[in-house]
Structure formats: structure tokens, C-alpha cells
Design an enzyme around this catalytic site. Structure first.
Site, PDB file in Angstrom:
ATOM      1  N   LYS A  91       0.842  -1.199   0.000  1.00 16.08           N
ATOM      2  CA  LYS A  91       0.000   0.000   0.000  1.00 16.08           C
ATOM      3  C   LYS A  91       0.877   1.248   0.000  1.00 16.08           C
ATOM      4  CE  LYS A  91      -3.980   1.612   2.769  1.00 16.08           C
ATOM      5  NZ  LYS A  91      -4.806   1.214   3.946  1.00 16.08           N
ATOM      6  N   SER A 165      -9.439   0.908   3.142  1.00 15.83           N
ATOM      7  CA  SER A 165      -8.688   1.837   2.312  1.00 15.83           C
ATOM      8  C   SER A 165      -7.618   1.153   1.470  1.00 15.83           C
ATOM      9  CB  SER A 165      -8.021   2.907   3.194  1.00 15.83           C
ATOM     10  OG  SER A 165      -7.101   2.320   4.101  1.00 15.83           O
ATOM     11  N   SER A 189      -9.431  -1.694   7.155  1.00 18.43           N
ATOM     12  CA  SER A 189      -8.855  -1.540   5.817  1.00 18.43           C
ATOM     13  C   SER A 189      -8.127  -2.763   5.303  1.00 18.43           C
ATOM     14  CB  SER A 189      -7.899  -0.340   5.799  1.00 18.43           C
ATOM     15  OG  SER A 189      -8.603   0.845   6.095  1.00 18.43           O
TER      16      SER A 189
END
Length: 469
Positions: A91, A165, A189
């Protein structure tokens, strides 16, 4: 979309059809596949989805080749490289040396210098980094639409949200671009996007995995989850990256002693589930039916499902974005908010700006309540092998989410927000396919340091579904 059946064994010259789950990659290596070719194929797939906003940046192809060649040479020299042939992504709030960190907000643009130590651990084990994944800006959101256009889309049905996310991290695995990925998890997330895209999301006990090199949402709540196709694969990566990090002040001193061996509870073990009148699916009959089927699978495994009051867990969930804890986001992102507000997504601004209104007293009271609720979870779950809930109550289309961006984002955290404030570990594992073709998932939740038991229960559930076809 790059999809293939894990059962199909392609010819070695047909790497573009190879599934990237661990078993398929290792079978290909055993048949003589070149680990360098595997890494370059992953890079090709990543470049092919460049227009789909799965990645914010790719490692240059030449660097991918060089790292894969180095790993292959080490393996030929006799080094033990348990992750040889596997590729991964991280990420874009995890620092990688030589790559800009943006948290999907281009005006942030941090030069990290050194990267997260997790990257080095994985590379030394033979894995090759392919790129950085898109995300809801500043890791604030559970839907995947709080980011610059074009939006990342669901891997199963592109009309739907990918979840967030860690949207790109889940989609990259679901679309067979990489073998595994790392995200971040504050309020879900690492589990919500896994559920939305039909993959596994393993969220460790807080402090079990170093968060050094992470752009934080919350130092109290953040951890690094793993995305894979299979539970055992996620567990393997967790065992590789877990451990005490003396440089990380949030690292658990007993991290090395926590047993991560898959240890499923015995048949007849008690599993807590929310009271039926407290389960909410927001009108999604297909999600409710799939969850009933998933509970049926647990019963078929011989577990005793016991309803408990979920109200305390819901209260803990509200702390994440409906208390003074939200002000902590301004520690890492306050400068951007103050000086470059034009670069911040409107929904992200609306989520974080309320933090400006809280007092220091409010913050202390929220921290105190968080500790009280963590103790309440210990009491409520005593004697249970795990707590099982849906991972998400529904999956919205992108258009539906954008029509009500705040309320519907909150809906996505119905069964995930509470986990980190209560100091719990969890795994989201794919469940029965919904009648509309979308994936369902359950969250298997345990007390801190119960990661091995959670992994074992998730594996048993996964195996039963696989055997049932």
C-alpha cells in the site's frame, strides 16, 4: 481482468495464464519455471492494469529483473529462500526506499529515505516487490472511492466498490497481478477490501508486526495486514514478518513468543456470534442469505454458535471516527490539511476536520474508554474460541457510494471498526458466493495473541467450503 483457475497447470511457456497463488507458483517452479520470468510476468500484469488505478507506482522493470536474478542466484548457491518466485505489492502509505510515498495524495509526496523493514525481510526470503498500491487517501475510508480518478474498481464486478482503504492491495491479489500484498488497517482496511474482492485479509494482533516505515492514521490502532488467495498463504507471510522490533515503540515485546501455528479449535468449541436482532445488512437480502449459509458451514464443522450482545462492540467501533481519536490523523496529515487543502479529497477532509474541534480532555476520555472496552471484550469473549461476524454487511455500487459518501462508508465498517480499539486480531475469509455473484466473507475474530487459533479456524472454514465446491 487477469483471472485463471488454480487447478489449471499451464505450460511453462504460458506464464501469462499462471495463477499467482502460492501453490501454483511453487508447482511451476518445481516444473522448471524461471523465477526471473515469474517476476517479469507480474510486472507485465501490473503494467497492463495501469489504467485501472490498482497501483500508484511500479518498481522499474530493470530493478524487478535485477532483484529476481539476485534471488535466483542465491537459491542456486544453496540459500534457503522460502518465498522464491512470489511477487508482492505494498500500500502507498508504506515506505519503500527509492520510491515516493503519497498515501494516494500526490501533494504529500514524501521521500522516505529508508523503507519499511518488512520489505527487506520479504526480499531476503526471495519475494520480489512489484509496486505500490492505490488506496483511499490517507487511509481514511473503507470504500476505495476517496482517491484521484480513475477509481480502482472491484475485481469481481467493476460496477462495485473495491472496499478500502487498502483497495489496490486487495485488487492486485484478486486479479492475480501479484501473489500477496501488504496494506494497513485502522478500522477494517485490511478486511473490508478483502471481503469485497473475494480474497483473504489477515489482520494481526496490534504490535505483532512492525509499523516502522508506515505513514500512520493512528499509532494506537494501526497494523499491517496481509492479502492472499488462501489462508495458509497469508499465515506464511505473517510468520515471516512478525516479531519484536526494538526501533518501533508500538511493537510488542512478546511478539516473537506469540504462536502463529495454525491451531483450529476442536469440534464442539463455542463460537460467539452477534444476536440475530443486532445483525444488520441494510436491506441486502443476498448478503444476509450468504451469511446464513456461512453460519451453516460453521455448524456443519461441529461448532456451537452462541449469540452474545454486540452492543459493546458497536460502541468500540464508534470510537474510530466518532470520538476525539480522529484528531490523531492530524499528526501525520495536518500540514497538508493546513497548507495544501486543494489536494485533499472532500470526503477525507470531511472525515478528518472534525478532529480540530476536540479538546485534549476529550482525547484522554476517548483513550480511557478504549481501554475499558478492550477489557470488556476480554470478558465477553472468555470461553469462546472466536467471535464470528460478516466482514461487511453489504457491497455498494460505486454510484451508490458516491451518492452518499459519508453514511455508506460508515456502513462498510459495521463489523470491522471495533476490532482494533478492543485490541483483537482477525481474519476475513471468503464465504459462500452470493446469489448475485458477489463474494461474501466472514470475519473470524480473537483476543490479542490468539492469531494461531484464528488462522486455524479460518483454514477449517475455507477447507469446508472448498470441499463443498
Amino acid at each position: 481482468m487477469i483471472l485463471a483457475s488454480p487447478q489449471a497447470r499451464p505450460a511453462l511457456t504460458d506464464l501469462d495464464a499462471l495463477p499467482f497463488d502460492f501453490a501454483s507458483v511453487r508447482a511451476a517452479l518445481a516444473d522448471g519455471a524461471d523465477p526471473v520470468a515469474l517476476a517479469l510476468e507480474a510486472h507485465r500484469r501490473a503494467a497492463a492494469v495501469a489504467g485501472d488505478s490498482v497501483f500508484t507506482a511500479l518498481v522499474p522493470e530493470g530493478t524487478v529483473r535485477a532483484r529476481a536474478e539476485e534471488a535466483a542466484a542465491r537459491a542456486r548457491a544453496g540459500d534457503a529462500l522460502p518465498l522464491l518466485g512470489l511477487t508482492f505489492a505494498v500500500k502507498d502509505n508504506i515506505h519503500v526506499a527509492g520510491m515516493t510515498t503519497t498515501s494516494n495524495c500526490p501533494v504529500l509526496a514524501l521521500d522516505p529515505g529508508a523503507g519499511s523493514p518488512l520489505i527487506g525481510v520479504l526480499e531476503r526470503a526471495g519475494a520480489v516487490l512489484i509496486g505500490k498500491n492505490t488506496m483511499d487517501q490517507f487511509a481514511t475510508g473503507l470504500n476505495g472511492t476517496r482517491s484521484p480518478e480513475p477509481l480502482c474498481r472491484n475485481a469481481v464486478n467493476p460496477a462495485y466498490i473495491p472496499g478500502g482503504s487498502s483497495s489496490g492491495s486487495a485488487v492486485a491479489v484478486a486479479r492475480d497481478v501479484v501473489s500477496f500484498s501488504l496494506g494497513s488497517d485502522t478500522g477494517g482496511s485490511g478486511r473490508v477490501p478483502a471481503a469485497c474482492n473475494g480474497v483473504v485479509g489477515l489482520k494481526p494482533t496490534l504490535g505483532l508486526v512492525s509499523t516502522q516505515g508506515l505513514v500512520y492514521n493512528s499509532r494506537f490502532l494501526d497494523c499491517v495486514p496481509v492479502f492472499t488467495k488462501r489462508v495458509a498463504d497469508a499465515a506464511e507471510i505473517l510468520r515471516a514478518i512478525a516479531g519484536f522490533d526494538p526501533v518501533d515503540p508500538w511493537s510488542r515485546r512478546d511478539a516473537d513468543a506469540i504462536d502463529l501455528t495454525s491451531t483450529p479449535p476442536d469440534a464442539g468449541a463455542r463460537i460467539a456470534v452477534p444476536r440475530r436482532d443486532q445483525l444488520r445488512f441494510f436491506g441486502d437480502a443476498a448478503a444476509e442469505a450468504a451469511h446464513d449459509a456461512n453460519l451453516g458451514t460453521l455448524r456443519a464443522l461441529g461448532f456451537d454458535l452462541v449469540e452474545i450482545d454486540f452492543a459493546t462492540f458497536e460502541e468500540a467501533g464508534r470510537l474510530v471516527f466518532q470520538s476525539a481519536l480522529v484528531a490523531e490523523r492530524l499528526v501525520d496529515y495536518g500540514e497538508v490539511f493546513a497548507n495544501r487543502p486543494e489536494g485533499v479529497h472532500p470526503a477525507v477532509r470531511a472525515s478528518i476536520e472534525p478532529g480540530l474541534a476536540y479538546s485534549a480532555r476529550d482525547a484522554f476520555e476517548a483513550i480511557y474508554r478504549m481501554r475499558e472496552l478492550a477489557r470488556a471484550a476480554e470478558i465477553a469473549l472468555a470461553g469462546f474460541a472466536a467471535l464470528v461476524t460478516p466482514t461487511v454487511p453489504t457491497i455498494f455500487t460505486i454510484d451508490e457510494l458516491l451518492a452518499e459518501p459519508m453514511a455508506r462508508n460508515t456502513v462498510m465498517g459495521t463489523y470491522t471498526y471495533y476490532v482494533n480499539p478492543m485490541n483483537l486480531c482477525a481474519a476475513s475469509v471468503p464465504g459462500a458466493r452470493r446469489a448475485d455473484g458477489l463474494p461474501s466473507a466472514i470475519s473470524v475474530v480473537g483476543l490479542a495473541a490468539a492469531d494461531g487459533r484464528i488462522i486455524g479456524l479460518a483454514e477449517r472454514f475455507e477447507k469446508r467450503l472448498t470441499e463443498a465446491g
